[in-house]
Enzyme design. Structure first.
Site, PDB file in Angstrom:
ATOM      1  N   TYR A 145       0.825  -1.218   0.000  1.00  0.00           N
ATOM      2  CA  TYR A 145       0.000   0.000   0.000  1.00  0.00           C
ATOM      3  C   TYR A 145       0.855   1.262   0.000  1.00  0.00           C
ATOM      4  CZ  TYR A 145      -4.732  -1.849   0.792  1.00  0.00           C
ATOM      5  OH  TYR A 145      -5.961  -2.440   0.657  1.00  0.00           O
ATOM      6  N   LYS A 191       3.067 -15.243   1.616  1.00  0.00           N
ATOM      7  CA  LYS A 191       3.214 -15.952   0.345  1.00  0.00           C
ATOM      8  C   LYS A 191       4.701 -16.257   0.167  1.00  0.00           C
ATOM      9  CE  LYS A 191       1.491 -17.578  -3.526  1.00  0.00           C
ATOM     10  NZ  LYS A 191       0.549 -18.710  -3.585  1.00  0.00           N
ATOM     11  N   ASP A 223      -3.168 -18.102  -0.119  1.00  0.00           N
ATOM     12  CA  ASP A 223      -4.225 -18.770  -0.897  1.00  0.00           C
ATOM     13  C   ASP A 223      -4.870 -19.875  -0.060  1.00  0.00           C
ATOM     14  OD1 ASP A 223      -1.775 -20.100  -1.012  1.00  0.00           O
ATOM     15  OD2 ASP A 223      -1.983 -20.736  -3.096  1.00  0.00           O
ATOM     16  N   ASP A 247      -6.302  -7.006   3.979  1.00  0.00           N
ATOM     17  CA  ASP A 247      -7.453  -6.330   3.371  1.00  0.00           C
ATOM     18  C   ASP A 247      -8.403  -7.389   2.812  1.00  0.00           C
ATOM     19  OD1 ASP A 247      -9.006  -4.194   2.274  1.00  0.00           O
ATOM     20  OD2 ASP A 247      -8.140  -4.668   0.322  1.00  0.00           O
ATOM     21  N   ASP A 251     -12.134  -9.118   4.598  1.00  0.00           N
ATOM     22  CA  ASP A 251     -13.441  -9.097   3.927  1.00  0.00           C
ATOM     23  C   ASP A 251     -14.059 -10.490   3.906  1.00  0.00           C
ATOM     24  OD1 ASP A 251     -13.367  -6.356   3.342  1.00  0.00           O
ATOM     25  OD2 ASP A 251     -14.227  -6.688   1.351  1.00  0.00           O
TER      26      ASP A 251
END
Ligand code: IPM
Ligand code: MN
Length: 369
Positions: A145, A191, A223, A247, A251
Site C-alpha cells: 500500500y 506468500k 491462498d 485487506d 473481507d
C-alpha cells in the site's frame, strides 16, 4: 490541582451511512461517559468525500491536526460513486491511507465473531460456522500500500511490496500479545513460497515468537488461508498478516459471519488510535435511516477497551448489543422472519436503554478511571 482526565475524541462521520451510524455511536459514547462519570470532549471534523466537496481534499490539515491532538478518533465511513473517478491521490480512500500513516496506526484489529443468532444468515452452513471467533490482525501502514517505487504510465503499472524489520517485529509482537489474551494461537499468513518479502516476514515473525513461548505459531500461505477461512473458520484465533493480504482476508472473514453490519474495528499505533466499522459507506441505503449502527457502536466498545482501558465499560456495551438482539430487534440487513424490524436511530436508543439497565443492575454507581 486535579489532573486533566478529559478524553478528547475526534469524530469523523464521513460519507454515505457514515453520519447516521456515527450519530448512534456518539449517543452510546455519551451515555457510557455519563454513567462512568468520565469527562469527554467531542470534536467533529469533515473527512473523505464531504471534505473533498468542501475543501477540495479528503484530509485537510485542520482535520489531521485535530486527530493528532486527540486521545481517540471515531470514524464512520468514506467514499461513494460521486468521487470514484477522481485521480488516486484525491479520492476519499487517499484520505484514509493518509490518516493511517500520519497517526502511525500500524495495527488493525478486525474481529470475526459469529453471533449464535446469526448462524443462519451466512452463506456458509451453520455447523461450519458455529463457535467461530477469531481476529484478523492486519499490518496497516506498510507493505504494498505504501511501498516505493510505485506508478503507472501508458505502458506499465508497478507497486512495491516492502517491509522493514521493525514493522514486522512490532505487528508480530501485537499478534502474540493479543493471542495471549485470547486462545494463544497465532497463524501468520504470507506468500513465502513466491515472494521474498514474505520469506523475510516469516523469518522475523519466527524470531519474535521466541519471546512468546506460551503462544502457538503456525504459518499459512495466503491462498490456503483464504480457503481455510471458508472451510473451517473455527480453527483460527489470531490471523497475523500484511496490509494487502489482510485487506482481502478481513473481507472474507467479515462476510462469513453473515453480519458485516455488526463488525467493529480498531486501528492502533504507539500514540494514536482510530475506531471504525468494517463496513463501507453503503451509498445505496444512505439517508434512509435503515443502516445498522451496531458495528459503529461496537467500535466505541473497542475504544473503551483499547484507548481508555475501561474493560468493564466495553463489556457492558457488548452485553447491551447482545441483549438488544436477544430481545429480537433487527435492522434490515440482519432481519429474519419473526424478528422486529427497527431503524438506525431506534436500534441506537435500544442499546443505550439496555446499557443503562445493565449498568444499574450491576450496581456500578461509582467508578474511577
Ligand atoms: C479497508 C478498505 C480500504 C483499504 C480502502 C477503502 C482504502 O478497503 O479499510 O479495508 O484497502 O484498506
Ligand atoms: Mn478492505
Amino acid at each position: 490541582m486535579e489532573p486533566d482526565v478529559t478524553k478528547n475524541i475526534t469524530v469523523l462521520p464521513g460519507d454515505g451511512i457514515g453520519p447516521e451510524v456515527t450519530a448512534q455511536a456518539v449517543k452510546v459514547l455519551k451515555a457510557v461517559a455519563k454513567a462512568f462519570t468520565m469527562d469527554i470532549s467531542l470534536t467533529e471534523k469533515p473527512f473523505g468525500g464531504i471534505s473533498i466537496d468542501q475543501y477540495g481534499e479528503p484530509l485537510t490539515d485542520d482535520t489531521l491536526q485535530t486527530c493528532l491532538q486527540s486521545d481517540a478518533v471515531l470514524l464512520g465511513a468514506v467514499g461513494g460513486p460521486k468521487w470514484e473517478d477522481l485521480p488516486h491521490h484525491q479520492k476519499p480512500e487517499a484520505g484514509l491511507l493518509g490518516i493511517r500513516k500520519a497517526l502511525g496506526l500500524f495495527a488493525n484489529i478486525r474481529p470475526a465473531k459469529v453471533y449464535p443468532a446469526f448462524v443462519n444468515n451466512s452463506t456458509l452452513k451453520p455447523e461450519v460456522l458455529r463457535g467461530t471467533d477469531f481476529v484478523v490482525l492486519r499490518e496497516l501502514t506498510g507493505g504494498i500500500y505504501f511501498g516505493q517505487p510505485r506508478g503507472y504510465n501508458a505502458e506499465k503499472g508497478w507497486n512495491t511490496m516492502v517491509y522493514e524489520k521493525y514493522e514486522v517485529e512490532r505487528i508480530a509482537r501485537k499478534a502474540f500479545e493479543i493471542a495471549g489474551l485470547r486462545n494463544k494461537r497465532v497463524t501468520s499468513v504470507d506468500k513465502a513460497n513466491v515472494l521474498d518479502v514474505s520469506q523475510f516476514w516469516r523469518d522475523v515473525v519466527a524470531e519474535v515468537h521466541k519471546e512468546y513461548p506460551n503462544i502457538e505459531l503456525n504459518n499459512l500461505y495466503v491462498d490456503n488461508a483464504a480457503m481455510q477461512i471458508v472451510r473451517d473458520p473455527k480453527q483460527f484465533d489470531v490471523i497475523l498478516t500484511s496490509n494487502l493480504f489482510g485487506d482481502i482476508l478481513s473481507d472474507i472473514a467479515g462476510m462469513i459471519t453473515g453480519s458485516l453490519g455488526m463488525l467493529p474495528s480498531a486501528s492502533l499505533g504507539e500514540k494514536h488510535a482510530l475506531y471504525e466499522p468494517v463496513h463501507g459507506s453503503a451509498p445505496d441505503i444512505a439517508g434512509q435511516g435503515k443502516a445498522n449502527p451496531i458495528a459503529a457502536i461496537g467500535s466505541v466498545a473497542m475504544m473503551f477497551n483499547y484507548s481508555f482501558q475501561m474493560t468493564k465499560a466495553a463489556q457492558i456495551i457488548e452485553q447491551a448489543i447482545e441483549a438488544t438482539l436477544q430481545a429480537g430487534y433487527r435492522t434490515a440487513d440482519i432481519f429474519q422472519p419473526g424478528t422486529k424490524l427497527v431503524g438506525t436511530e431506534e436500534m441506537g436508543d435500544l442499546i443505550v436503554e439496555n446499557f443503562e439497565a445493565i449498568f444499574h443492575e450491576e450496581g456500578l454507581g461509582v467508578f474511577t478511571l
